[in-house]
Design a protein around this motif. Sequence first.
Motif, PDB file in Angstrom:
ATOM      1  N   THR A   1       0.413 -51.578   7.098  1.00  0.00           N
ATOM      2  CA  THR A   1       0.401 -53.124   7.440  1.00  0.00           C
ATOM      3  C   THR A   1       0.035 -52.310   8.871  1.00  0.00           C
ATOM      4  O   THR A   1      -0.271 -53.188   9.586  1.00  0.00           O
ATOM      5  N   ASP A   2       0.148 -51.163   9.706  1.00  0.00           N
ATOM      6  CA  ASP A   2      -0.160 -50.685  10.845  1.00  0.00           C
ATOM      7  C   ASP A   2       0.768 -51.137  12.276  1.00  0.00           C
ATOM      8  O   ASP A   2       0.573 -51.333  13.117  1.00  0.00           O
ATOM      9  N   THR A   3       1.803 -51.228  11.287  1.00  0.00           N
ATOM     10  CA  THR A   3       3.055 -51.768  12.427  1.00  0.00           C
ATOM     11  C   THR A   3       4.206 -50.811  11.632  1.00  0.00           C
ATOM     12  O   THR A   3       4.327 -49.655  10.153  1.00  0.00           O
TER      13      THR A   3
ATOM     14  N   LEU B   1       0.772 -41.184  18.032  1.00  0.00           N
ATOM     15  CA  LEU B   1       0.758 -41.803  18.803  1.00  0.00           C
ATOM     16  C   LEU B   1       1.903 -42.679  20.156  1.00  0.00           C
ATOM     17  O   LEU B   1       2.088 -42.887  20.600  1.00  0.00           O
ATOM     18  N   ILE B   2       1.880 -43.895  18.675  1.00  0.00           N
ATOM     19  CA  ILE B   2       3.469 -44.447  19.420  1.00  0.00           C
ATOM     20  C   ILE B   2       4.448 -43.891  19.216  1.00  0.00           C
ATOM     21  O   ILE B   2       5.046 -44.167  19.854  1.00  0.00           O
ATOM     22  N   CYS B   3       4.529 -42.709  18.264  1.00  0.00           N
ATOM     23  CA  CYS B   3       5.966 -42.625  18.436  1.00  0.00           C
ATOM     24  C   CYS B   3       6.059 -41.244  19.821  1.00  0.00           C
ATOM     25  O   CYS B   3       7.371 -41.366  20.081  1.00  0.00           O
ATOM     26  N   GLU B   4       5.222 -41.300  20.181  1.00  0.00           N
ATOM     27  CA  GLU B   4       4.554 -39.859  21.451  1.00  0.00           C
ATOM     28  C   GLU B   4       5.660 -40.737  22.646  1.00  0.00           C
ATOM     29  O   GLU B   4       6.054 -40.715  23.295  1.00  0.00           O
TER      30      GLU B   4
ATOM     31  N   ALA C   1       3.772 -38.064  10.704  1.00  0.00           N
ATOM     32  CA  ALA C   1       2.068 -38.570  11.249  1.00  0.00           C
ATOM     33  C   ALA C   1       1.026 -37.505  10.925  1.00  0.00           C
ATOM     34  O   ALA C   1       0.587 -37.333  10.630  1.00  0.00           O
ATOM     35  N   ASP C   2       1.801 -36.368  12.254  1.00  0.00           N
ATOM     36  CA  ASP C   2       1.123 -35.134  12.640  1.00  0.00           C
ATOM     37  C   ASP C   2       0.937 -34.307  11.107  1.00  0.00           C
ATOM     38  O   ASP C   2      -0.644 -34.115  10.746  1.00  0.00           O
ATOM     39  N   MET C   3       1.850 -34.278  10.228  1.00  0.00           N
ATOM     40  CA  MET C   3       2.066 -33.870   9.490  1.00  0.00           C
ATOM     41  C   MET C   3       0.486 -34.666   7.934  1.00  0.00           C
ATOM     42  O   MET C   3      -0.021 -33.704   7.666  1.00  0.00           O
ATOM     43  N   TYR C   4       0.959 -36.371   8.142  1.00  0.00           N
ATOM     44  CA  TYR C   4      -0.304 -36.432   7.530  1.00  0.00           C
ATOM     45  C   TYR C   4      -1.803 -37.501   7.746  1.00  0.00           C
ATOM     46  O   TYR C   4      -2.657 -37.984   7.294  1.00  0.00           O
TER      47      TYR C   4
END
Length: 342
Positions: free
Chosen positions: A231-233, A265-268, A255-258
């Motif tokens: 969903t990109d959300t 970037l959203i998490c950062e 996210a970095d693993m996959y």
Amino acid sequence: MENACTSLNQVARSARLLNIDGFSLTAGMGGDYCLKSIWTVDGYELEVLNYPGTTWVALKLVFLSEARTQWGVRASMACQLVDLSRELEPYHEYGVSETFHHPQDFGALVFMDRNKIPSGYIKDDMLTLRCAIMVLRELPVPTIPAEEVVAPPSTNLHQHLGELLQSEMGADVTFLACDESFAAHRYILAARSPVFKARFFGDMKDKCSARVEIKDMEAAAFSAMLHFIYTDTVPDLDRPLEEVTTMAQHLLVAADMYGLERLKLICEIKLSGGITVDAAATTLALAEQHSCLKLKAKCLEFIVSTPAVLEACWRQMGISTLKKAALWSSPSFSSLPIYSTG
């Protein structure tokens, strides 16, 4: 029921009476003698030249403007004899029609043999012609007023893919994470993640496997990552940071693993929005390990913001005096202001 009528074109018209006084005196004056009149019709300037001095009474319609469109201007001229006393009806009508593009384009009209003009139309040696010019107007291109333009609906692709994930319809791979199973679709995963693409369609061992065990991620984090892929959300990060710090940290690692750069970037950005003493150490370590330079800078800025915060972070990290000295000499701290900790 009344019949509807729609105009497919529009015409501009102008009519005048042209008097040739001393008509008999013009006989034999030749083709160079003419009477001129200037007309303006639909913004175009035209000239009517009347040649009464030859055997035939002739007229010429001359275009004096530049056509507004590449197709030119369609115009016509019609003439007839009229009796100003109204004792006689208008006599016959002659016309010419041309398409004009540039100045001096013209259309010629041979009206009639002057010797055959009925005498009743010549009063006091004056011949009167009723001349009418018509110009076909250029119709504006139909447009829809701005307020009537209907904006296209926003995309709902993410909703459809989210429903596909939830329904498990057509799923061809199952993941096991912390004893929880998640059904998914290889092609969608491969389209979104280079790691899944290599795993399912490369030379890795899970290429033909219908069950894949995830050993390095908690079930909640894997579920949130799958939701993002479809969903990109990331609804799990929509709450205040203090409530979702741990999830944001886990998703950053996933996210970095996959290879999910947007999720990373959203998490950062989320983690940079409100660093606390409790989370600073863990977040700094993650930023260092996963090359999140902006997040790392935010963490260091927070840690050395005041001596009290710095000391609290030392205690939170359980760092001894000897380790403090080693850290101060590391590249991460060498460019930052050093506060005395007593």
